[in-house]
Design a protein around this motif. Structure first.
Motif, PDB file in Angstrom:
ATOM      1  N   ILE A 171      52.663  35.124  48.814  1.00 41.40           N
ATOM      2  CA  ILE A 171      51.648  35.742  49.679  1.00 41.40           C
ATOM      3  C   ILE A 171      51.064  37.029  49.093  1.00 41.40           C
ATOM      4  O   ILE A 171      49.837  37.162  49.011  1.00 41.40           O
ATOM      5  CB  ILE A 171      52.222  35.977  51.089  1.00 41.40           C
ATOM      6  N   PRO A 172      51.875  38.011  48.680  1.00 35.73           N
ATOM      7  CA  PRO A 172      51.266  39.226  48.127  1.00 35.73           C
ATOM      8  C   PRO A 172      50.440  38.959  46.871  1.00 35.73           C
ATOM      9  O   PRO A 172      49.422  39.632  46.649  1.00 35.73           O
ATOM     10  CB  PRO A 172      52.482  40.115  47.819  1.00 35.73           C
ATOM     11  N   LEU A 173      50.868  38.002  46.072  1.00 37.06           N
ATOM     12  CA  LEU A 173      50.122  37.676  44.859  1.00 37.06           C
ATOM     13  C   LEU A 173      48.746  37.109  45.205  1.00 37.06           C
ATOM     14  O   LEU A 173      47.736  37.481  44.596  1.00 37.06           O
ATOM     15  CB  LEU A 173      50.913  36.672  44.020  1.00 37.06           C
ATOM     16  N   LEU A 214      42.788  38.075  46.107  1.00 34.12           N
ATOM     17  CA  LEU A 214      41.631  38.147  47.007  1.00 34.12           C
ATOM     18  C   LEU A 214      40.981  39.525  46.976  1.00 34.12           C
ATOM     19  O   LEU A 214      39.753  39.648  46.956  1.00 34.12           O
ATOM     20  CB  LEU A 214      42.069  37.809  48.436  1.00 34.12           C
ATOM     21  N   VAL A 215      41.801  40.566  46.962  1.00 33.30           N
ATOM     22  CA  VAL A 215      41.264  41.928  46.934  1.00 33.30           C
ATOM     23  C   VAL A 215      40.508  42.171  45.633  1.00 33.30           C
ATOM     24  O   VAL A 215      39.395  42.721  45.627  1.00 33.30           O
ATOM     25  CB  VAL A 215      42.399  42.953  47.101  1.00 33.30           C
ATOM     26  N   LEU A 216      41.100  41.757  44.524  1.00 33.86           N
ATOM     27  CA  LEU A 216      40.451  41.966  43.229  1.00 33.86           C
ATOM     28  C   LEU A 216      39.160  41.167  43.128  1.00 33.86           C
ATOM     29  O   LEU A 216      38.143  41.658  42.620  1.00 33.86           O
ATOM     30  CB  LEU A 216      41.409  41.562  42.097  1.00 33.86           C
ATOM     31  N   ALA A 217      39.190  39.929  43.632  1.00 37.29           N
ATOM     32  CA  ALA A 217      38.025  39.050  43.490  1.00 37.29           C
ATOM     33  C   ALA A 217      36.883  39.450  44.414  1.00 37.29           C
ATOM     34  O   ALA A 217      35.706  39.393  44.026  1.00 37.29           O
ATOM     35  CB  ALA A 217      38.435  37.611  43.772  1.00 37.29           C
ATOM     36  N   GLN A 218      37.198  39.906  45.611  1.00 38.75           N
ATOM     37  CA  GLN A 218      36.162  40.124  46.606  1.00 38.75           C
ATOM     38  C   GLN A 218      35.645  41.557  46.675  1.00 38.75           C
ATOM     39  O   GLN A 218      34.466  41.784  46.944  1.00 38.75           O
ATOM     40  CB  GLN A 218      36.683  39.712  47.993  1.00 38.75           C
ATOM     41  N   ALA A 226      44.961  43.854  32.762  1.00 39.09           N
ATOM     42  CA  ALA A 226      46.181  44.668  32.730  1.00 39.09           C
ATOM     43  C   ALA A 226      46.915  44.598  34.059  1.00 39.09           C
ATOM     44  O   ALA A 226      48.146  44.466  34.097  1.00 39.09           O
ATOM     45  CB  ALA A 226      45.825  46.115  32.384  1.00 39.09           C
ATOM     46  N   ILE A 227      46.144  44.691  35.150  1.00 41.42           N
ATOM     47  CA  ILE A 227      46.752  44.585  36.481  1.00 41.42           C
ATOM     48  C   ILE A 227      47.388  43.211  36.665  1.00 41.42           C
ATOM     49  O   ILE A 227      48.523  43.097  37.149  1.00 41.42           O
ATOM     50  CB  ILE A 227      45.694  44.835  37.576  1.00 41.42           C
ATOM     51  N   CYS A 235      52.102  39.892  37.272  1.00 41.05           N
ATOM     52  CA  CYS A 235      52.770  38.635  36.885  1.00 41.05           C
ATOM     53  C   CYS A 235      54.158  38.902  36.308  1.00 41.05           C
ATOM     54  O   CYS A 235      55.102  38.164  36.583  1.00 41.05           O
ATOM     55  CB  CYS A 235      51.915  37.881  35.881  1.00 41.05           C
ATOM     56  N   ALA A 236      54.270  39.966  35.494  1.00 36.11           N
ATOM     57  CA  ALA A 236      55.578  40.324  34.944  1.00 36.11           C
ATOM     58  C   ALA A 236      56.539  40.722  36.063  1.00 36.11           C
ATOM     59  O   ALA A 236      57.712  40.326  36.077  1.00 36.11           O
ATOM     60  CB  ALA A 236      55.419  41.471  33.949  1.00 36.11           C
ATOM     61  N   PHE A 237      56.021  41.505  37.019  1.00 39.17           N
ATOM     62  CA  PHE A 237      56.829  41.923  38.164  1.00 39.17           C
ATOM     63  C   PHE A 237      57.302  40.711  38.964  1.00 39.17           C
ATOM     64  O   PHE A 237      58.466  40.609  39.346  1.00 39.17           O
ATOM     65  CB  PHE A 237      55.999  42.854  39.045  1.00 39.17           C
TER      66      PHE A 237
END
Length: 404
Positions: free
Chosen positions: A203-205, A210-214, A227-228, A233-235
């Motif tokens: 869910i958080p991923l 959605l936040v980055l895309a919109q 980078a984000i 993804c590593a986290f």
């Protein structure tokens, strides 16, 4: 009086979302207490009924959901209970939904901006505050983290919402608030891993995507987005393997590949068997369902001691048939619908993101767990839905009596 009520509203918002994961049922207690006070103020004419736009739509969605539960409760009454009073007590959770309606009228005293700005900030604070307790439960006690919820699954659902809602602070101009939101996002996400609730881990991923895309695609360079993405993804990869959740990913790959003889975990095997039997029960009564009060007895006939079917959609079908699923969907998606049709003003983006965080958490979480029917699930959904509905009601405070 208006100023005092407005201050109390904002205090309540910070308490609810700041303590949602740490205090568990405190969200329910605060909603119930707010409902009682709101009813009293309405009765004495201190506040007026605001019946339009967002508040009207959310009220109608709540009423339809409760009415459907009541109708099919009545149609299936007297089948498994020896005491009518004990059976009627199963309707008690519906009171919380009805109590949310007068709370909207009280929240209408506060400005839409103050409500929408407060929720993400309080969510980030709440996610950060509960992390030490979750870490202690996981590492020192060797248990699944459950915060103050008393159960790992409601705790994980709460943290999933807090994590995604924290990202709304990225729209703020103040760098300190953006940093608070980032910390809240990772804290809430880490709590999900510590709870080992695998069904809620994506869910958080998805929320971040959605936040980055919109809303942030025009503010960030491609290199920053990459980078984000790599950092998150590593986290996530570390969290999945550290919590032992990679085994569930293998199971999903096996199931989607069509292998019927693969060795599955007990949790997955039980869920699949439970869902198969539940769908058979639904097919027997697709229109009237079996009634929410008879669900536990039905599950016992399946050979299990659960109170629900570990899938919110199948649970709705078994409880109230096809109409029950439609009523569930109507209420669950109402906040998103309200946010989408609200005026395209400066608050449109944070309101829409808050609605997406709420609906994403419950719609995705419902695939493997409850959607409604647990006091923390119900209260958290209602609190967020109330804020969205009130903030989408233009000039709602103008209808309040007693203002200076």
């Amino acid at each position: 009086m208006k100023r005092t009520m407005n201050e109390n509203n904002l205090v309540a918002i910070y308490l609810v979302f700041g303590l949602a994961a740490l205090g568990g049922s405190v969200v329910t207690i605060l909603l119930a207490a707010s409902a009682v006070w709101a009813i009293l103020y309405l009765s004495f004419g201190k506040i007026a009924c605001v019946w339009r736009d967002g508040t009207r739509l959310f009220t109608l969605a709540i009423l339809v959901y409760v009415l459907v539960n009541l109708v099919f409760f009545g149609l299936n009454f007297g089948q498994t209970f020896t005491s009518p009073l004990l059976e009627i007590k199963k309707l008690a959770p519906q009171i919380l939904f009805l109590g949310a309606i007068p709370v909207m009228m009280r929240l209408s005293l506060s400005s839409a901006e103050s409500l929408l700005r407060s929720v993400p900030r309080a969510a980030a604070v709440g996610a950060i505050l509960v992390l030490p307790l979750a870490a202690y439960q996981a590492f020192a006690l060797g248990e699944r983290a459950e915060g103050g919820s008393g159960n790992a699954i409601p705790f994980a659902l709460t943290c999933a919402f807090l994590s995604v809602a924290s990202l709304i602070t990225l729209l703020e101009e103040d760098r300190r608030l953006r940093l608070l939101g980032i910390c809240g996002f990772f804290s809430g996400y880490l709590c999900i891993f510590l709870s080992q609730t695998k069904g809620l881990m994506p869910i958080p991923l998805i929320g971040l995507a959605l936040v980055l895309a919109q809303h942030l695609r025009h503010k960030l360079r491609l290199g920053q987005v990459l980078a984000i993405g790599l950092a998150v993804c590593a986290f996530v990869a570390i969290g999945i393997y550290a919590s032992g959740s990679h085994h569930r990913l293998k199971e999903i790959a096996v199931l989607t590949g069509g292998a019927s003889d693969a060795a599955l975990s007990q949790s997955t095997t039980v869920r699949l068997d439970l869902w198969d039997k539940a769908l058979t029960a639904f097919a027997q009564k697709p229109v009237t369902g079996h009634g929410l009060q008879n669900r536990r007895a039905l599950i016992q006939e399946f050979g299990y001691g659960y109170s629900h079917l570990h899938n919110g959609y199948i649970t709705a079908l078994v409880d109230n048939g096809v109409i029950g699923l439609l009523a569930l969907g109507l209420l669950m998606f109402a906040p998103l619908f309200i946010a989408l049709r609200a005026p395209k003003d400066a608050l449109h983006a944070p309101r829409l993101l808050l609605a997406l965080a709420l609906v994403l958490t419950y719609a995705f979480g419902g695939l493997t767990n409850l959607i409604f029917g647990h006091d923390i699930y119900d209260a958290l959904f209602l609190w967020v839905g109330l804020v969205i509905a009130v903030s989408a009601t233009p000039k709602a405070s103008d209808d309040v009596e007693g203002s200076a």
